[in-house]
Design an enzyme around this catalytic site. Structure first.
Site, PDB file in Angstrom:
ATOM      1  N   HIS A 181       0.890  -1.167   0.000  1.00  0.00           N
ATOM      2  CA  HIS A 181       0.000   0.000   0.000  1.00  0.00           C
ATOM      3  C   HIS A 181       0.920   1.207   0.000  1.00  0.00           C
ATOM      4  O   HIS A 181       1.605   1.474   0.986  1.00  0.00           O
ATOM      5  CB  HIS A 181      -0.895  -0.006   1.245  1.00  0.00           C
ATOM      6  CG  HIS A 181      -1.807   1.175   1.320  1.00  0.00           C
ATOM      7  ND1 HIS A 181      -3.168   1.046   1.408  1.00  0.00           N
ATOM      8  CD2 HIS A 181      -1.566   2.509   1.314  1.00  0.00           C
ATOM      9  CE1 HIS A 181      -3.734   2.248   1.451  1.00  0.00           C
ATOM     10  NE2 HIS A 181      -2.763   3.157   1.392  1.00  0.00           N
ATOM     11  N   ASP A 307      -9.955  -4.726  -3.338  1.00  0.00           N
ATOM     12  CA  ASP A 307      -9.784  -3.984  -2.079  1.00  0.00           C
ATOM     13  C   ASP A 307     -11.100  -3.914  -1.311  1.00  0.00           C
ATOM     14  O   ASP A 307     -11.468  -2.869  -0.768  1.00  0.00           O
ATOM     15  CB  ASP A 307      -9.201  -2.588  -2.316  1.00  0.00           C
ATOM     16  CG  ASP A 307      -8.720  -1.947  -1.013  1.00  0.00           C
ATOM     17  OD1 ASP A 307      -8.654  -2.650   0.015  1.00  0.00           O
ATOM     18  OD2 ASP A 307      -8.415  -0.747  -1.021  1.00  0.00           O
TER      19      ASP A 307
HETATM   20  O1  DOR Z   1      -9.720   2.364   2.000  1.00  0.00           O
HETATM   21  C1  DOR Z   1      -9.077   1.463   2.514  1.00  0.00           C
HETATM   22  N1  DOR Z   1      -9.613   0.662   3.447  1.00  0.00           N
HETATM   23  N2  DOR Z   1      -7.814   1.292   2.164  1.00  0.00           N
HETATM   24  C2  DOR Z   1      -7.006   0.451   2.827  1.00  0.00           C
HETATM   25  O2  DOR Z   1      -5.852   0.373   2.499  1.00  0.00           O
HETATM   26  C3  DOR Z   1      -7.502  -0.309   3.977  1.00  0.00           C
HETATM   27  C4  DOR Z   1      -8.947  -0.504   3.878  1.00  0.00           C
HETATM   28  C5  DOR Z   1      -9.567  -1.049   5.131  1.00  0.00           C
HETATM   29  O3  DOR Z   1      -9.056  -2.054   5.629  1.00  0.00           O
HETATM   30  O4  DOR Z   1     -10.558  -0.478   5.586  1.00  0.00           O
END
Ligand code: DOR
Length: 444
Positions: A181, A307
């Site tokens: 990331h 994601d």
């Molecule tokens: O928007 C995100 N949510 N980006 C991330 O890298 C982690 C993820 C989360 O785990 O909520």
């Protein structure tokens, strides 16, 4: 000679042998046994795939299923249910749970939790931290481990590797591709006051976590990866500027984009969806979205990962910036890509590579990513012409929502078959949860 198969999938158009072929598939012992004309072959089960395309099972290499510790948002049962409803046959799950996945015991715990509850095959990332950096060469090779994940910028959870000394130690300890990331933590901290103001709205999100935040981090990463000779995989790339740099580092870096960054754009997504569109790294203006599509067309993008990062609507309703970042995605990854394909934005061949073969190549997955004799009988059957509307009522995630609620799409997963078991058919989950750990070539 008549072979005996456990299952024959007949009448479909099969993505195999480097193209699309009209063939039946004979499955035995959970694996593809042969492709051919099996109209007279014997089998206790037959699946009529007339009118459907049979694709190599979709592998989603970036999901957050929140177990242990955050099960009010998701767990391994609900997360994998969403996966198979969306045509996904394998998932790689991220380490920012509670506790974070940092030790062999943490990984064993996740694997034990998945047994008998996961609907699809699965592997878990080991989080990188200062505390386990020296042990990662051993940890990344444990069965069921997808590899190492590094958060260079902080997001949901406490995992963070924000200085180059620790990042170098991570890259020097091990040999598998490291998933990253990439956002620069010191710039994020420096710019945080931008959103700590009265009346701040989510429209500020891509300004706080700006292009430079992503670019700086990716530059630092590529320099260290080149120095240490370690392969890295940059997750959810969001900027035109990073794509330019990444194109010059094909030797060391691979690239993921998400369906949401390919579909949504600022400021419209924030106008329409508010904090539901908030994620890290952010959804940016249309020029970036166009650059991501160009990178898909150029072959620079290796995989599409969802994601999938569920948060409840209640959590999302907190005033920005207290609202958490992330949205559901595992279930909508394939419908969105099929819709983009029907709109002419990518070919079916490219879609298959981005959702299956690419993941297998990058991570050294054993026996998945292709429909060929000896491979696992993992298939995603799709109706390329089906016209459907994505709705929250279809979403299995405990979060219960998708940013694509109400979106009409063309192309839909009709069935999900995993190692010869039909686990989803016509939007219904069937059978028992029999997901198994994904196997990797690097594992002992
Ligand atoms: O928007 C995100 N949510 N980006 C991330 O890298 C982690 C993820 C989360 O785990 O909520």
């Amino acid at each position: 000679m008549t072979e005996r198969y456990d299952l024959i999938i007949h009448g479909g158009r099969v993505a195999a042998q480097g193209g699309i072929v009209d063939a039946d598939i004979g499955v035995a012992g959970g694996k593809v046994s042969a492709l051919g004309d099996f109209s007279t072959a014997e089998a206790p089960a037959r699946f009529d795939a007339t009118g459907l395309h049979v694709l190599s099972g979709v592998i989603d290499t970036q999901v957050h299923f929140r177990e242990p510790g955050l099960e009010h948002k998701e767990d391994l049962a609900s997360g994998t249910a969403g996966a198979v409803l969306g045509g996904v046959t394998s998932i790689f799950e991220m380490p920012n749970t509670n506790p974070s996945t940092l030790t062999a015991e943490d990984l064993a715990d996740k694997l034990a939790r998945a047994r008998g509850r996961a609907w699809c095959d699965h592997a878990f990332f080991m989080g990188a931290a200062e505390t386990n950096a020296g042990d990662l060469a051993r940890l990344e090779r444990l069965p069921g481990c997808a590899g190492v994940k590094v958060f260079m910028g902080s997001s949901t959870g406490s995992l963070l590797v924000d200085d180059d000394k620790v990042l170098r130690a991570v890259l020097e300890n091990g040999s598998r591709r490291v998933a990253i990331h990439s956002e620069d933590e010191s710039r994020l901290r420096e710019r945080r006051p931008l959103v700590e103001v009265d009346g701040a709205t989510v429209h500020l999100h891509p300004e706080w976590r700006d292009v430079e935040t992503a670019l700086l981090s990716t530059r630092r990463l590529l320099a260290l990866a080149t120095e240490t000779g370690r392969q890295v995989h940059v997750l959810h790339v969001t900027t035109a500027e990073e794509m330019e740099v990444l194109a010059k580092h094909r030797d060391i870096a691979t690239v993921e984009v998400t369906p949401q960054h390919l579909t949504l754009a600022a400021p419209d997504c924030y106008d329409r969806l508010g904090t539901l569109a908030q994620m890290n790294p952010p959804i940016r203006e249309a020029r970036h979205r166009e650059a991501l599509w160009q990178a898909v067309a150029d072959g620079l993008v290796d995989v599409v990962g969802s994601d999938h990062a569920p948060h409840t609507l209640e959590e999302k309703a907190r005033p920005y910036p207290e609202s958490p970042a992330g949205m559901t995605g595992v279930q909508t990854l394939l419908p969105l890509l099929l819709d983009h394909m029907n709109a002419g934005r990518l070919s079916l061949e490219r879609l298959i590579d981005l959702t299956s073969a690419g993941a297998a190549r990058l991570y050294g997955i054993d026996g998945k990513g292709s429909i060929a004799p000896g491979f696992d009988a993992d298939f995603t059957l799709v109706d390329l012409k089906a016209e459907r509307t994505i709705g929250n009522d279809w979403i299995a995630s405990k979060a219960g929502w998708t940013p694509f609620d109400g979106m009409a799409v063309k192309g839909w997963p009709s069935a999900t078959i995993i190692r010869g078991h039909v686990v989803m058919r016509e939007d219904e989950i069937q059978g028992d949860p029999r997901g198994e750990p994904v196997r990797f070539r690097e594992n002992p």
